[in-house]
Design a protein around this motif. Structure first.
Motif, PDB file in Angstrom:
ATOM      1  N   ALA A  11       9.796   8.606   9.183  1.00 21.84           N
ATOM      2  CA  ALA A  11       8.556   9.457   7.576  1.00 21.84           C
ATOM      3  C   ALA A  11       7.877   7.734   7.167  1.00 21.84           C
ATOM      4  O   ALA A  11       6.740   8.336   7.168  1.00 21.84           O
ATOM      5  N   GLU A  12       8.375   7.052   6.964  1.00 22.84           N
ATOM      6  CA  GLU A  12       7.591   5.493   6.919  1.00 22.84           C
ATOM      7  C   GLU A  12       6.734   5.311   7.910  1.00 22.84           C
ATOM      8  O   GLU A  12       6.103   4.615   7.287  1.00 22.84           O
ATOM      9  N   LEU A  13       7.080   5.339   8.957  1.00 27.02           N
ATOM     10  CA  LEU A  13       6.432   5.124  10.426  1.00 27.02           C
ATOM     11  C   LEU A  13       5.429   5.853  10.312  1.00 27.02           C
ATOM     12  O   LEU A  13       4.188   5.424  10.372  1.00 27.02           O
ATOM     13  N   GLU A  14       5.641   6.962   9.914  1.00 22.26           N
ATOM     14  CA  GLU A  14       4.183   8.231  10.179  1.00 22.26           C
ATOM     15  C   GLU A  14       3.387   7.817   9.387  1.00 22.26           C
ATOM     16  O   GLU A  14       2.009   8.053   8.884  1.00 22.26           O
ATOM     17  N   THR A  15       3.780   7.706   7.876  1.00 22.78           N
ATOM     18  CA  THR A  15       2.984   7.347   6.592  1.00 22.78           C
ATOM     19  C   THR A  15       2.407   5.604   7.348  1.00 22.78           C
ATOM     20  O   THR A  15       0.917   5.622   6.836  1.00 22.78           O
ATOM     21  N   TYR A  16       2.888   4.994   7.062  1.00 23.25           N
ATOM     22  CA  TYR A  16       1.448   3.143   8.099  1.00 23.25           C
ATOM     23  C   TYR A  16       0.672   3.267   9.069  1.00 23.25           C
ATOM     24  O   TYR A  16      -0.532   3.770   8.946  1.00 23.25           O
ATOM     25  N   ASP A  17       1.076   4.760   9.889  1.00 20.12           N
ATOM     26  CA  ASP A  17       0.561   5.127  10.670  1.00 20.12           C
ATOM     27  C   ASP A  17      -1.263   5.728  10.179  1.00 20.12           C
ATOM     28  O   ASP A  17      -1.883   5.732  10.492  1.00 20.12           O
ATOM     29  N   ARG A  18      -0.696   7.116   9.181  1.00 19.82           N
ATOM     30  CA  ARG A  18      -1.639   7.868   9.316  1.00 19.82           C
ATOM     31  C   ARG A  18      -2.070   7.430   8.212  1.00 19.82           C
ATOM     32  O   ARG A  18      -3.620   7.051   7.725  1.00 19.82           O
ATOM     33  N   ASP A  19      -1.327   6.476   7.219  1.00 20.32           N
ATOM     34  CA  ASP A  19      -2.481   5.919   5.747  1.00 20.32           C
ATOM     35  C   ASP A  19      -3.103   4.617   5.186  1.00 20.32           C
ATOM     36  O   ASP A  19      -3.790   4.147   4.904  1.00 20.32           O
TER      37      ASP A  19
END
Length: 311
Positions: A11-19
């Protein structure tokens, strides 16, 4: 070696990629943070004659040091106060120290960057098999210093080219809205724009230094004038937390308006596997003329940029 207390989650990796930014809570060992705090205090409170010469000539091998609060106080006599990088209707008191590239001369600090918990965090977030240390910048905002760090993007400042450049913002104090919280424009790393670098003493001005060129760079949008047009995230954080952002993400911080809360933090910059050296015309890095690399060279070619991952 000091490893993270836990792994980066999906989830943190997805947040970094998105935001283009993610807050990693309770990921650094607190004993490492305690040691880091002692090292930072040693840098901030030492007797020094290091000034801005490195930024002016580009020939420094020992970083540079600026008390931004003192510079803003000096400028208040001859400038429109509303244009200066301070909170509205406040005169900065105390110190606001910005120490650039301290890891080039402080062996203990450099060792904490190399052998601490940050390299595996960056490797995970950038999906890199190889990570190099690039540089650091240390910040101390004393109570009442009230100097803001204006909105800016890191890319135009640095001698790099590539996509996998990540910045770890590491607080060693509890950082609140009153003491100088960090803010980010979520998703701005995907705008495809490179903005003119801010001079950090005015809200919208840029460097007036010899040898720099800002040709082809974009004007920074009026984020403070129209905050409703941007997805601004402000993150309170404390010891054990790390905020990691992509080098294309717009970010800045509020001034320390608290009466008694010290705000100390480090920005530690890392380059992933697709990053090479690039003598960027807009970069005021204090070591821009002393590295000895050519455009396109791997960072491994300079002792200044050690490989930190794999260990």
């Amino acid at each position: 070696m000091n490893d993270p207390t836990r792994a980066v989650t999906d989830a943190e990796l997805e947040t970094y990629d998105r935001d283009g930014v993610v807050v990693l809570r309770d990921i650094c060992p607190l004993d490492w943070v305690d040691e880091f705090r002692v090292v930072l205090d040693g840098v901030f409170n030492r007797e020094t004659d290091v000034g801005r010469e490195g930024l002016v000539t580009g020939a420094s091998r020992a970083g540079s040091r600026v008390d931004v609060a003192e510079r803003v106080r000096q400028m208040m006599e001859n400038h429109d106060v509303s244009t200066l990088a301070t909170e509205p209707n406040r005169v900065p008191v105390g110190r606001n120290i910005v120490e650039t590239d301290a890891c080039s001369w402080h062996a203990g600090l450099r060792d904490m960057h190399v052998n601490g918990p940050l390299p595996p965090i960056v490797a995970a977030l950038t999906r890199s098999e190889r990570v190099n240390l690039y540089s650091d910048q240390l910040f101390m905002k004393e109570p009442g210093s009230s100097v803001r760090t204006p909105w800016h993007q890191d890319k135009p400042y640095w001698l790099l080219q590539g996509t996998k450049v990540a910045v770890c913002w590491v607080p060693v104090d509890e950082v609140t809205m009153e003491s100088g919280v960090m803010g980010y424009v979520a998703g701005s790393h995907r705008w495809g724009k490179v903005f003119k670098p801010n001079d950090f003493v005015t809200l919208k001005g840029t460097f007036k230094l010899p040898g720099l060129s800002f040709d082809g760079l974009d004007e920074l949008p009026a984020i403070d004038d129209h905050p409703e047009d941007f997805d601004i995230r402000r993150y309170e954080a404390g010891p054990g937390d790390v905020i990691v952002h992509h080098w294309m993400t717009l970010h800045g911080s509020l001034g320390n308006t608290s009466a008694d809360r010290l705000r100390r933090a480090a920005s530690v910059r890392f380059a992933g596997e697709d990053v090479t050296f690039y003598k960027r015309a807009s970069s005021p890095e204090p070591f821009r003329n002393t590295v000895g690399l050519q455009d396109g060279d791997d960072l491994d070619g300079a002792e200044r940029f050690p490989r930190v991952w794999p260990r």
